[in-house]
Design a protein around this motif. Structure first.
Motif, PDB file in Angstrom:
ATOM      1  N   LEU A   1       0.815  -1.214   0.000  1.00 34.61           N
ATOM      2  CA  LEU A   1       0.000   0.000   0.000  1.00 34.61           C
ATOM      3  C   LEU A   1       0.849   1.265   0.000  1.00 34.61           C
ATOM      4  N   GLU A   2       1.828   1.340   0.868  1.00 33.18           N
ATOM      5  CA  GLU A   2       2.630   2.562   0.937  1.00 33.18           C
ATOM      6  C   GLU A   2       3.351   2.821  -0.387  1.00 33.18           C
ATOM      7  N   ASP A   3       3.873   1.780  -1.008  1.00 37.37           N
ATOM      8  CA  ASP A   3       4.536   1.936  -2.307  1.00 37.37           C
ATOM      9  C   ASP A   3       3.562   2.424  -3.374  1.00 37.37           C
ATOM     10  N   VAL A   4       2.363   1.864  -3.371  1.00 34.81           N
ATOM     11  CA  VAL A   4       1.338   2.261  -4.347  1.00 34.81           C
ATOM     12  C   VAL A   4       0.954   3.722  -4.146  1.00 34.81           C
ATOM     13  N   VAL A   5       0.721   4.103  -2.907  1.00 35.47           N
ATOM     14  CA  VAL A   5       0.311   5.475  -2.617  1.00 35.47           C
ATOM     15  C   VAL A   5       1.396   6.460  -3.039  1.00 35.47           C
ATOM     16  N   GLU A   6       2.630   6.164  -2.704  1.00 33.06           N
ATOM     17  CA  GLU A   6       3.710   7.089  -3.059  1.00 33.06           C
ATOM     18  C   GLU A   6       3.900   7.173  -4.574  1.00 33.06           C
ATOM     19  N   LEU A   7       3.845   6.035  -5.259  1.00 32.56           N
ATOM     20  CA  LEU A   7       3.951   6.035  -6.720  1.00 32.56           C
ATOM     21  C   LEU A   7       2.837   6.877  -7.335  1.00 32.56           C
ATOM     22  N   CYS A   8       1.604   6.608  -6.932  1.00 34.40           N
ATOM     23  CA  CYS A   8       0.451   7.305  -7.501  1.00 34.40           C
ATOM     24  C   CYS A   8       0.457   8.792  -7.153  1.00 34.40           C
ATOM     25  N   TYR A   9       0.830   9.110  -5.928  1.00 32.93           N
ATOM     26  CA  TYR A   9       0.865  10.508  -5.505  1.00 32.93           C
ATOM     27  C   TYR A   9       1.906  11.285  -6.317  1.00 32.93           C
ATOM     28  N   GLU A  10       3.115  10.762  -6.377  1.00 30.65           N
ATOM     29  CA  GLU A  10       4.193  11.467  -7.073  1.00 30.65           C
ATOM     30  C   GLU A  10       3.923  11.573  -8.575  1.00 30.65           C
ATOM     31  N   ARG A  11       3.476  10.488  -9.183  1.00 31.35           N
ATOM     32  CA  ARG A  11       3.221  10.500 -10.630  1.00 31.35           C
ATOM     33  C   ARG A  11       2.068  11.439 -10.981  1.00 31.35           C
ATOM     34  N   SER A  12       0.984  11.383 -10.204  1.00 25.91           N
ATOM     35  CA  SER A  12      -0.155  12.260 -10.501  1.00 25.91           C
ATOM     36  C   SER A  12       0.212  13.718 -10.267  1.00 25.91           C
ATOM     37  N   LYS A  13       0.987  13.978  -9.230  1.00 29.65           N
ATOM     38  CA  LYS A  13       1.436  15.344  -8.944  1.00 29.65           C
ATOM     39  C   LYS A  13       2.329  15.863 -10.065  1.00 29.65           C
ATOM     40  N   ASP A  14       3.182  15.010 -10.590  1.00 30.98           N
ATOM     41  CA  ASP A  14       4.054  15.405 -11.707  1.00 30.98           C
ATOM     42  C   ASP A  14       3.247  15.758 -12.954  1.00 30.98           C
ATOM     43  N   VAL A  15       2.194  15.005 -13.197  1.00 29.45           N
ATOM     44  CA  VAL A  15       1.368  15.262 -14.376  1.00 29.45           C
ATOM     45  C   VAL A  15       0.523  16.518 -14.179  1.00 29.45           C
ATOM     46  N   LEU A  16      -0.056  16.671 -13.014  1.00 29.59           N
ATOM     47  CA  LEU A  16      -0.971  17.791 -12.750  1.00 29.59           C
ATOM     48  C   LEU A  16      -0.258  19.127 -12.541  1.00 29.59           C
ATOM     49  N   ARG A  17       0.920  19.095 -12.010  1.00 31.93           N
ATOM     50  CA  ARG A  17       1.705  20.291 -11.682  1.00 31.93           C
ATOM     51  C   ARG A  17       0.880  21.290 -10.870  1.00 31.93           C
ATOM     52  N   GLU A  18       0.674  22.490 -11.408  1.00 29.96           N
ATOM     53  CA  GLU A  18      -0.049  23.536 -10.665  1.00 29.96           C
ATOM     54  C   GLU A  18      -1.535  23.235 -10.498  1.00 29.96           C
ATOM     55  N   LYS A  19      -2.058  22.272 -11.233  1.00 24.19           N
ATOM     56  CA  LYS A  19      -3.478  21.927 -11.101  1.00 24.19           C
ATOM     57  C   LYS A  19      -3.775  21.182  -9.798  1.00 24.19           C
ATOM     58  N   THR A  20      -2.736  20.741  -9.077  1.00 25.18           N
ATOM     59  CA  THR A  20      -2.982  20.085  -7.791  1.00 25.18           C
ATOM     60  C   THR A  20      -3.735  21.023  -6.851  1.00 25.18           C
ATOM     61  N   THR A  21      -3.390  22.291  -6.887  1.00 27.21           N
ATOM     62  CA  THR A  21      -4.082  23.286  -6.062  1.00 27.21           C
ATOM     63  C   THR A  21      -5.540  23.407  -6.494  1.00 27.21           C
ATOM     64  N   ASP A  22      -5.798  23.384  -7.791  1.00 25.85           N
ATOM     65  CA  ASP A  22      -7.173  23.450  -8.295  1.00 25.85           C
ATOM     66  C   ASP A  22      -7.998  22.273  -7.799  1.00 25.85           C
ATOM     67  N   VAL A  23      -7.384  21.091  -7.809  1.00 25.93           N
ATOM     68  CA  VAL A  23      -8.086  19.871  -7.366  1.00 25.93           C
ATOM     69  C   VAL A  23      -8.428  19.982  -5.886  1.00 25.93           C
ATOM     70  N   LEU A  24      -7.481  20.371  -5.075  1.00 28.05           N
ATOM     71  CA  LEU A  24      -7.721  20.480  -3.626  1.00 28.05           C
ATOM     72  C   LEU A  24      -8.697  21.597  -3.301  1.00 28.05           C
ATOM     73  N   ASN A  25      -8.632  22.683  -4.021  1.00 27.96           N
ATOM     74  CA  ASN A  25      -9.602  23.769  -3.840  1.00 27.96           C
ATOM     75  C   ASN A  25     -11.012  23.343  -4.238  1.00 27.96           C
ATOM     76  N   TYR A  26     -11.121  22.527  -5.257  1.00 28.33           N
ATOM     77  CA  TYR A  26     -12.420  22.094  -5.772  1.00 28.33           C
ATOM     78  C   TYR A  26     -13.286  21.485  -4.675  1.00 28.33           C
ATOM     79  N   VAL A  27     -12.664  20.722  -3.789  1.00 25.24           N
ATOM     80  CA  VAL A  27     -13.422  20.078  -2.720  1.00 25.24           C
ATOM     81  C   VAL A  27     -13.181  20.690  -1.342  1.00 25.24           C
ATOM     82  N   GLY A  28     -12.448  21.797  -1.306  1.00 19.08           N
ATOM     83  CA  GLY A  28     -12.263  22.516  -0.057  1.00 19.08           C
ATOM     84  C   GLY A  28     -11.234  21.922   0.879  1.00 19.08           C
ATOM     85  N   LEU A  29     -10.260  21.194   0.350  1.00 12.91           N
ATOM     86  CA  LEU A  29      -9.234  20.632   1.217  1.00 12.91           C
ATOM     87  C   LEU A  29      -8.089  21.594   1.490  1.00 12.91           C
ATOM     88  N   ILE A  30      -8.055  22.708   0.769  1.00 15.46           N
ATOM     89  CA  ILE A  30      -7.099  23.785   1.109  1.00 15.46           C
ATOM     90  C   ILE A  30      -7.808  25.111   0.954  1.00 15.46           C
TER      91      ILE A  30
END
Length: 140
Positions: free
Chosen positions: A111-140
């Motif tokens: 699980l930890e390996d999967v989470v870190e892989l998915c988190y880092e890869r998705s963050k790399d693809v999304l770049r500045e859109k990570t903030t948009d995603v978190l704002n969309y649901v009110g997590l930041i």
């Protein structure tokens, strides 16, 4: 005639089962990560603030027009869903630890390996859109 309804997890699996694109190495984990969060909602000791964060991540999967909508981008539209899911799972791991979370994990990989892989890869693809995603649901 009885109608058999599909669980949203089954729909995710169906949507992604034949995907072989560029990001398949982590997009394929989407259904399992979704199921992990869904199953964690059943844990009675879960803190209410974390329940809200889990609920926000689950809801993000089903919103049709999120930051990267599946209806427009197909399987690539799950990259932002995976980002928010792993973001929340990492918060949960900070509180409960991965050993506890593994009790709810049905995946075969660590699980930890999967989470870190998915988190880092998705963050790399999304770049500045990570903030948009978190704002969309009110997590930041």
């Amino acid at each position: 005639m009885e109608t058999k309804f599909k669980d949203f997890y089954d729909i995710l699996v169906e949507n992604l089962e034949s995907f072989n694109g560029e990001y398949a190495s982590f997009i394929d984990y989407g259904p399992q990560l979704f199921k992990l969060l869904s199953d964690l909602l059943g844990y009675e000791g879960l803190k209410s603030q974390l329940k809200l964060k889990i609920s926000a991540a689950i809801a993000y999967y089903v919103v049709p027009m999120d930051v990267i909508p599946e209806t427009v981008y197909g399987a690539y539209g799950y990259i932002d869903d995976i980002f928010i899911t792993t973001y929340v799972i990492r918060l949960l791991a900070d509180v409960y630890g991965y050993k506890f979370l593994e009790n709810y994990w049905e995946g075969e990989d660590d699980l930890e390996d999967v989470v870190e892989l998915c988190y880092e890869r998705s963050k790399d693809v999304l770049r500045e859109k990570t903030t948009d995603v978190l704002n969309y649901v009110g997590l930041i």
